[in-house]
Design a protein around this motif. Structure first.
Motif, PDB file in Angstrom:
ATOM      1  N   LEU A   1       0.769  -0.902  -0.039  1.00 43.66           N
ATOM      2  CA  LEU A   1      -0.161  -0.088  -0.129  1.00 43.66           C
ATOM      3  C   LEU A   1       0.363   0.925  -0.356  1.00 43.66           C
ATOM      4  CD1 LEU A   1      -2.488  -0.886   2.830  1.00 43.66           C
ATOM      5  CD2 LEU A   1      -3.035  -0.899   0.215  1.00 43.66           C
ATOM      6  N   LEU A   2       1.791   1.423   0.662  1.00 49.12           N
ATOM      7  CA  LEU A   2       2.988   2.659   0.792  1.00 49.12           C
ATOM      8  C   LEU A   2       3.479   2.987  -0.300  1.00 49.12           C
ATOM      9  CD1 LEU A   2       4.292   1.439   4.545  1.00 49.12           C
ATOM     10  CD2 LEU A   2       2.538   3.375   3.351  1.00 49.12           C
ATOM     11  N   TYR A   3       3.977   1.567  -0.796  1.00 49.75           N
ATOM     12  CA  TYR A   3       4.456   1.781  -2.271  1.00 49.75           C
ATOM     13  C   TYR A   3       3.250   2.136  -3.355  1.00 49.75           C
ATOM     14  CZ  TYR A   3       7.225   0.662  -6.580  1.00 49.75           C
ATOM     15  OH  TYR A   3       7.676   0.752  -7.437  1.00 49.75           O
ATOM     16  N   TRP A   4       2.798   1.857  -3.228  1.00 50.52           N
ATOM     17  CA  TRP A   4       1.321   2.330  -4.501  1.00 50.52           C
ATOM     18  C   TRP A   4       1.640   3.838  -4.663  1.00 50.52           C
ATOM     19  CZ3 TRP A   4      -3.021  -1.613  -3.330  1.00 50.52           C
ATOM     20  CH2 TRP A   4      -2.517  -3.219  -4.137  1.00 50.52           C
ATOM     21  N   ALA A   5       0.756   3.749  -2.922  1.00 54.39           N
ATOM     22  CA  ALA A   5       0.730   5.325  -2.377  1.00 54.39           C
ATOM     23  C   ALA A   5       1.726   6.617  -3.009  1.00 54.39           C
ATOM     24  CB  ALA A   5       0.657   5.674  -1.177  1.00 54.39           C
ATOM     25  N   TYR A   6       3.515   5.310  -2.716  1.00 55.30           N
ATOM     26  CA  TYR A   6       4.392   6.834  -3.502  1.00 55.30           C
ATOM     27  C   TYR A   6       5.011   6.918  -5.042  1.00 55.30           C
ATOM     28  CZ  TYR A   6       9.282   6.633  -5.155  1.00 55.30           C
ATOM     29  OH  TYR A   6      10.736   7.312  -5.622  1.00 55.30           O
ATOM     30  N   THR A   7       3.962   5.778  -5.642  1.00 57.09           N
ATOM     31  CA  THR A   7       3.757   5.389  -6.892  1.00 57.09           C
ATOM     32  C   THR A   7       3.255   6.661  -7.433  1.00 57.09           C
ATOM     33  OG1 THR A   7       4.297   3.388  -7.064  1.00 57.09           O
ATOM     34  CG2 THR A   7       3.664   4.193  -8.859  1.00 57.09           C
ATOM     35  N   LEU A   8       1.831   6.441  -6.681  1.00 55.50           N
ATOM     36  CA  LEU A   8       0.975   8.059  -6.904  1.00 55.50           C
ATOM     37  C   LEU A   8       1.604   9.310  -7.130  1.00 55.50           C
ATOM     38  CD1 LEU A   8      -2.559   6.323  -5.877  1.00 55.50           C
ATOM     39  CD2 LEU A   8      -1.281   6.836  -8.473  1.00 55.50           C
ATOM     40  N   ILE A   9       2.458   9.350  -5.997  1.00 55.33           N
ATOM     41  CA  ILE A   9       2.805  10.523  -5.876  1.00 55.33           C
ATOM     42  C   ILE A   9       3.613  10.989  -6.424  1.00 55.33           C
ATOM     43  CG2 ILE A   9       3.383  12.415  -4.065  1.00 55.33           C
ATOM     44  CD1 ILE A   9       2.475  10.621  -2.080  1.00 55.33           C
TER      45      ILE A   9
END
Length: 176
Positions: A161-169
């Motif tokens: 989940l943190l990686y997906w957030a990082y990718t979006l940001i």
């Protein structure tokens, strides 16, 4: 006697032909000597109509062809006033095959609908926040929150989940 046998053969073939038409959901809207109008909801697409016109305009038995992506209809005018049931069956089968072969070149209606829904949500969020936040930002915030709060319970899932957030940001480009 020969006319009786031909009539008997056609009457025996007609139910089989009509069953196939029903399975394919092809309807005969109008028929008269030298002309037939077919309709299928599967043909309600401009690319399919264009493919049908291109395909049927190349056949020597066809004098004129008009297809409508709005109504899903196919008007065929023939060079001969009468067709055999086999010829008619081949024409319907060709129309169905042509439409099926065109499907990969059509935009997915479901994806288009989903994109419209996301775009509507994005517009709503931007209006409510005076353009300071968009739907993608809200998703990234939710992923960050769930990732950080769920880390102790399930570190592997929280990390994703943190990686997906990082990718979006961190990705370049603004959807606007």
């Amino acid at each position: 006697m020969i006319q009786t046998l031909v009539g008997l053969g056609v009457s025996m073939a007609a139910p089989n032909l009509m069953k196939r038409l029903k399975d394919q959901k092809v309807q005969v809207l109008h028929a008269m000597p030298g002309r037939v109008r077919l309709q299928s909801n599967h043909w309600k697409e401009d690319k399919i109509a264009a493919a049908l016109e291109e395909c049927f305009s190349q056949l020597p038995i066809i004098n004129n062809v008009q297809a409508s992506g709005i109504t899903g209809s196919l008007l065929l005018e023939f060079t001969t006033p009468h067709l055999t049931s086999e010829q008619f069956d081949e024409i319907v089968q060709l129309a169905v095959r042509t439409s099926i072969d065109t499907y990969p070149h059509i935009k997915s209606k479901m994806k288009t609908s989903m994109k419209q829904g996301v775009d509507s949500l994005d517009d709503f969020v931007k209006k409510q926040t005076s353009g300071k936040v968009d739907a993608e930002t809200l998703l990234a915030l939710w992923l960050l929150f769930k990732g950080t709060t769920g880390f102790s319970a399930n570190p592997a899932f929280a990390s994703s989940l943190l990686y997906w957030a990082y990718t979006l940001i961190s990705r370049d480009g603004d959807r606007s």
